[in-house]
Design a protein around this motif. Sequence first.
Motif, PDB file in Angstrom:
ATOM      1  N   VAL A 102      -8.606  11.778  34.622  1.00 40.18           N
ATOM      2  CA  VAL A 102      -9.140  11.743  35.986  1.00 40.18           C
ATOM      3  C   VAL A 102      -8.343  12.685  36.879  1.00 40.18           C
ATOM      4  N   ASP A 103      -9.055  13.488  37.657  1.00 37.62           N
ATOM      5  CA  ASP A 103      -8.395  14.369  38.630  1.00 37.62           C
ATOM      6  C   ASP A 103      -7.881  13.491  39.762  1.00 37.62           C
ATOM      7  N   GLY A 104      -6.631  13.071  39.661  1.00 39.30           N
ATOM      8  CA  GLY A 104      -6.026  12.168  40.628  1.00 39.30           C
ATOM      9  C   GLY A 104      -4.865  11.443  39.982  1.00 39.30           C
ATOM     10  N   HIS A 105      -4.297  10.506  40.696  1.00 44.08           N
ATOM     11  CA  HIS A 105      -3.124   9.791  40.204  1.00 44.08           C
ATOM     12  C   HIS A 105      -3.491   8.490  39.505  1.00 44.08           C
ATOM     13  N   GLY A 106      -2.618   8.093  38.573  1.00 43.73           N
ATOM     14  CA  GLY A 106      -2.718   6.783  37.960  1.00 43.73           C
ATOM     15  C   GLY A 106      -1.755   5.847  38.670  1.00 43.73           C
ATOM     16  N   ILE A 107      -0.673   5.486  37.988  1.00 46.57           N
ATOM     17  CA  ILE A 107       0.312   4.587  38.610  1.00 46.57           C
ATOM     18  C   ILE A 107       1.310   5.339  39.491  1.00 46.57           C
ATOM     19  N   ALA A 108       1.219   6.664  39.551  1.00 48.39           N
ATOM     20  CA  ALA A 108       2.089   7.443  40.440  1.00 48.39           C
ATOM     21  C   ALA A 108       1.554   7.351  41.868  1.00 48.39           C
ATOM     22  N   HIS A 109       1.613   6.170  42.400  1.00 50.20           N
ATOM     23  CA  HIS A 109       0.982   5.803  43.660  1.00 50.20           C
ATOM     24  C   HIS A 109       1.891   4.776  44.329  1.00 50.20           C
ATOM     25  N   PRO A 110       1.956   4.742  45.651  1.00 50.97           N
ATOM     26  CA  PRO A 110       2.881   3.804  46.321  1.00 50.97           C
ATOM     27  C   PRO A 110       2.737   2.354  45.878  1.00 50.97           C
ATOM     28  N   ARG A 111       1.526   1.936  45.523  1.00 48.49           N
ATOM     29  CA  ARG A 111       1.319   0.560  45.057  1.00 48.49           C
ATOM     30  C   ARG A 111       0.830   0.543  43.608  1.00 48.49           C
ATOM     31  N   ARG A 112       1.072   1.652  42.908  1.00 49.14           N
ATOM     32  CA  ARG A 112       0.809   1.790  41.470  1.00 49.14           C
ATOM     33  C   ARG A 112      -0.667   1.669  41.124  1.00 49.14           C
ATOM     34  N   LEU A 113      -1.532   2.066  42.060  1.00 49.37           N
ATOM     35  CA  LEU A 113      -2.962   1.970  41.776  1.00 49.37           C
ATOM     36  C   LEU A 113      -3.710   3.167  42.366  1.00 49.37           C
ATOM     37  N   GLY A 114      -3.474   4.342  41.790  1.00 50.35           N
ATOM     38  CA  GLY A 114      -4.285   5.485  42.135  1.00 50.35           C
ATOM     39  C   GLY A 114      -5.658   5.373  41.488  1.00 50.35           C
ATOM     40  N   VAL A 115      -6.500   6.366  41.712  1.00 50.30           N
ATOM     41  CA  VAL A 115      -7.890   6.277  41.256  1.00 50.30           C
ATOM     42  C   VAL A 115      -7.988   6.167  39.741  1.00 50.30           C
ATOM     43  N   ALA A 116      -7.105   6.831  38.994  1.00 53.40           N
ATOM     44  CA  ALA A 116      -7.177   6.756  37.527  1.00 53.40           C
ATOM     45  C   ALA A 116      -6.853   5.350  37.035  1.00 53.40           C
ATOM     46  N   ALA A 117      -5.924   4.678  37.702  1.00 49.03           N
ATOM     47  CA  ALA A 117      -5.596   3.299  37.327  1.00 49.03           C
ATOM     48  C   ALA A 117      -6.689   2.331  37.766  1.00 49.03           C
ATOM     49  N   HIS A 118      -7.156   2.482  38.994  1.00 46.53           N
ATOM     50  CA  HIS A 118      -8.194   1.599  39.533  1.00 46.53           C
ATOM     51  C   HIS A 118      -9.469   1.711  38.699  1.00 46.53           C
ATOM     52  N   PHE A 119      -9.902   2.933  38.449  1.00 46.57           N
ATOM     53  CA  PHE A 119     -11.134   3.119  37.682  1.00 46.57           C
ATOM     54  C   PHE A 119     -10.933   2.734  36.228  1.00 46.57           C
ATOM     55  N   GLY A 120      -9.743   2.996  35.690  1.00 43.43           N
ATOM     56  CA  GLY A 120      -9.458   2.591  34.315  1.00 43.43           C
ATOM     57  C   GLY A 120      -9.584   1.091  34.111  1.00 43.43           C
ATOM     58  N   LEU A 121      -9.173   0.321  35.108  1.00 44.17           N
ATOM     59  CA  LEU A 121      -9.348  -1.127  35.036  1.00 44.17           C
ATOM     60  C   LEU A 121     -10.826  -1.511  35.091  1.00 44.17           C
ATOM     61  N   MET A 122     -11.579  -0.815  35.920  1.00 48.51           N
ATOM     62  CA  MET A 122     -12.992  -1.140  36.085  1.00 48.51           C
ATOM     63  C   MET A 122     -13.778  -0.930  34.794  1.00 48.51           C
ATOM     64  N   ILE A 123     -13.442   0.125  34.056  1.00 47.89           N
ATOM     65  CA  ILE A 123     -14.219   0.456  32.851  1.00 47.89           C
ATOM     66  C   ILE A 123     -13.526  -0.005  31.570  1.00 47.89           C
ATOM     67  N   ASP A 124     -12.305  -0.526  31.703  1.00 42.98           N
ATOM     68  CA  ASP A 124     -11.544  -1.016  30.553  1.00 42.98           C
ATOM     69  C   ASP A 124     -11.452   0.056  29.463  1.00 42.98           C
ATOM     70  N   CYS A 125     -11.077   1.252  29.886  1.00 43.13           N
ATOM     71  CA  CYS A 125     -10.997   2.393  28.974  1.00 43.13           C
ATOM     72  C   CYS A 125      -9.651   3.082  29.172  1.00 43.13           C
ATOM     73  N   PRO A 126      -9.073   3.648  28.129  1.00 45.02           N
ATOM     74  CA  PRO A 126      -7.847   4.428  28.311  1.00 45.02           C
ATOM     75  C   PRO A 126      -8.057   5.570  29.304  1.00 45.02           C
ATOM     76  N   THR A 127      -7.229   5.627  30.330  1.00 47.94           N
ATOM     77  CA  THR A 127      -7.357   6.662  31.352  1.00 47.94           C
ATOM     78  C   THR A 127      -5.983   7.239  31.685  1.00 47.94           C
ATOM     79  N   ILE A 128      -6.001   8.503  32.104  1.00 51.67           N
ATOM     80  CA  ILE A 128      -4.791   9.210  32.503  1.00 51.67           C
ATOM     81  C   ILE A 128      -5.076   9.932  33.810  1.00 51.67           C
ATOM     82  N   GLY A 129      -4.154   9.843  34.741  1.00 55.62           N
ATOM     83  CA  GLY A 129      -4.275  10.592  35.977  1.00 55.62           C
ATOM     84  C   GLY A 129      -3.624  11.957  35.840  1.00 55.62           C
ATOM     85  N   VAL A 130      -4.346  12.992  36.254  1.00 52.19           N
ATOM     86  CA  VAL A 130      -3.823  14.355  36.228  1.00 52.19           C
ATOM     87  C   VAL A 130      -4.026  14.936  37.623  1.00 52.19           C
ATOM     88  N   ALA A 131      -2.966  14.956  38.408  1.00 51.86           N
ATOM     89  CA  ALA A 131      -3.058  15.367  39.806  1.00 51.86           C
ATOM     90  C   ALA A 131      -2.383  16.715  40.025  1.00 51.86           C
TER      91      ALA A 131
END
Length: 229
Positions: A102-131
Amino acid sequence: MDIEQLRKEQLEKAKQVSLEDDKRLNHVQFIGGADVGFEDNGTITRAVIVVLAYPSMQVVEYQIARLKTAFPYIPGYLSFRECPALMKAWQSLQQHPDLLLVDGHGIAHPRRLGVAAHFGLMIDCPTIGVAKKRLCGTYYEPDEEAGSTTVLLDNHQQQLGWVLRSKNRCKPLFVSVGNRVSHNSALIWVKHCLRGYRLPEPTRWADAIASRKPLFLRWQIAQDTIKPD
């Protein structure tokens, strides 16, 4: 908009993120790339998800979703704004990837929930943030050679992700776990997806499709050429 409630929701969701490798990573056949942008002065959210065959990196499928933007721009809470369109694109796919960059952050976020982490939880799929830019954390600049890496750390010296020089003398990328991927595997998989450009192929293609860049336009022409009469 109740910011405090959103903050609590992020903190709760962040606890659900898995930093362990999903078994799907043992047999990856398809890797996806996701990119989100906005049109018509931000009133329309546009999400692109492209699926590439691995390791050939040939385009298998892509979906573009456009939705009316329902969430305001609030720094640190962008995933609430972006995830609805991402989900629409995801639900339109015929071939879901085994791993999504995902073009964006995963857990590299002030509350550890960037878009890659948030969306990864929604789809229950391995995801990586690449910002392309740092959101939080501290790091030492990696060496100028492609492949050089340093660690991105929070204020408590806990790892948030990696700082990766993906191309010689280019600005580094910030790689972080989204969900169901370990720190080490996140870095390894992004490196596997590099083909001489700053961006790994999945997010490079997603960006090209979203912005109708020459990479995508040439591919469209080639597809039209090989279609049977």
